[in-house]
Structures are given as C-alpha cells and as structure tokens.
Design a protein around this motif. Sequence first.
Motif, mmCIF file in Angstrom:
data_model
loop_
_atom_site.group_PDB
_atom_site.id
_atom_site.type_symbol
_atom_site.label_atom_id
_atom_site.label_comp_id
_atom_site.label_asym_id
_atom_site.label_seq_id
_atom_site.Cartn_x
_atom_site.Cartn_y
_atom_site.Cartn_z
ATOM 1 N N GLU A 1 0.830 -1.206 0.000
ATOM 2 C CA GLU A 1 0.000 0.000 0.000
ATOM 3 C C GLU A 1 0.862 1.254 0.000
ATOM 4 N N ILE A 2 1.942 1.227 0.763
ATOM 5 C CA ILE A 2 2.849 2.385 0.820
ATOM 6 C C ILE A 2 3.480 2.613 -0.546
ATOM 7 N N GLU A 3 3.924 1.551 -1.204
ATOM 8 C CA GLU A 3 4.536 1.692 -2.525
ATOM 9 C C GLU A 3 3.520 2.214 -3.545
ATOM 10 N N GLU A 4 2.299 1.718 -3.495
ATOM 11 C CA GLU A 4 1.256 2.209 -4.402
ATOM 12 C C GLU A 4 0.987 3.689 -4.155
ATOM 13 N N TYR A 5 0.902 4.078 -2.891
ATOM 14 C CA TYR A 5 0.672 5.485 -2.527
ATOM 15 C C TYR A 5 1.833 6.346 -3.017
ATOM 16 N N ARG A 6 3.049 5.867 -2.798
ATOM 17 C CA ARG A 6 4.239 6.614 -3.217
ATOM 18 C C ARG A 6 4.244 6.784 -4.736
ATOM 19 N N ALA B 1 3.570 10.222 -9.434
ATOM 20 C CA ALA B 1 2.943 10.517 -10.720
ATOM 21 C C ALA B 1 2.237 11.875 -10.675
ATOM 22 N N GLU B 2 1.541 12.159 -9.581
ATOM 23 C CA GLU B 2 0.871 13.457 -9.434
ATOM 24 C C GLU B 2 1.885 14.592 -9.458
ATOM 25 N N PHE B 3 3.010 14.388 -8.766
ATOM 26 C CA PHE B 3 4.043 15.425 -8.725
ATOM 27 C C PHE B 3 4.632 15.655 -10.109
ATOM 28 N N LYS C 1 3.227 15.137 -12.972
ATOM 29 C CA LYS C 1 2.213 15.814 -13.785
ATOM 30 C C LYS C 1 2.179 17.303 -13.446
ATOM 31 N N PHE C 2 2.173 17.612 -12.139
ATOM 32 C CA PHE C 2 2.173 19.005 -11.683
ATOM 33 C C PHE C 2 3.417 19.732 -12.192
ATOM 34 N N GLU C 3 4.556 19.071 -12.060
ATOM 35 C CA GLU C 3 5.817 19.666 -12.480
ATOM 36 C C GLU C 3 5.814 19.928 -13.989
ATOM 37 N N ALA C 4 5.304 18.966 -14.757
ATOM 38 C CA ALA C 4 5.260 19.129 -16.210
ATOM 39 C C ALA C 4 4.352 20.293 -16.599
ATOM 40 N N GLU C 5 3.203 20.404 -15.945
ATOM 41 C CA GLU C 5 2.278 21.491 -16.258
ATOM 42 C C GLU C 5 2.879 22.860 -15.956
ATOM 43 N N HIS C 6 3.574 22.953 -14.832
ATOM 44 C CA HIS C 6 4.103 24.247 -14.424
ATOM 45 C C HIS C 6 5.452 24.554 -15.048
#
Length: 115
Positions: free
Chosen positions: A44-49, A54-56, A58-63
């Motif tokens: 679960e920790i690895e999936e969360y990480r 992935a969210e980070f 995506k955020f980094e790519a957008e900005h």
Amino acid sequence: MSAQNSAGIQTLLDAEREASKIVQKAREYRTKRVKAARDEARKEIEEYRARKEAEFKKFEAEHTQGNKAAEEEANKEAEARISEIRTAGKKNQDKVVQDLLKAVFEVKPVAPSRE
C-alpha cells in the motif's frame, strides 16, 4: 489406584502436549498474519508513493511548460537587444574610433581652475 493415577497422569501429559501444539500453531498463525500485514502495508505504501510521484510529475510538467515558455521569450528578447546593440556598434564604429583618435592626437591642454 496407582494404575488409575498413572492413567490420569498420562491423560494430563497428553492434554498438555496437545495444548502445546495448539499454542505453537496459534503462534505460527500470528507470525504469518503479522508478516502478511507487513507485506500488505508495504504494498500500500509503494502504491501510494507511486501515485503521489505521478501526481508530482504531472504538476511539475504542467508548471514547467510555463517557465520554459517564459524562458524562451526572454531569450528571444535578449537576442533581439544584442542584435540591436551590435548593429548600432557597427553603424557608429568608425565615428567612435575617429573620436578616440582625435582625443588622443589633438591634445588641448586646459588650465586647472581654483575652486
């Protein structure tokens, strides 16, 4: 009576062995459950990480796109200004050289003034 006592003791020893086996099985089961729970928690920790990574990204790519566009615009403006300065320098180069040579070769002494 001694045969009866001996049989009773034997029954108690058998019961104790059986209880010991049950306790041992319970410990093994608990150990397996703890390991399984630990493995499940790691998963679960690895999936969360991975999800947060992935969210980070995506955020980094957008900005970062906005920053790259601003950087490219600034580079274009800088190149345009450098080009203007070079053009002005080439245009007035002869006059600047003549003014420098004139200042060196045509010395006009000036008396210091008292202040």
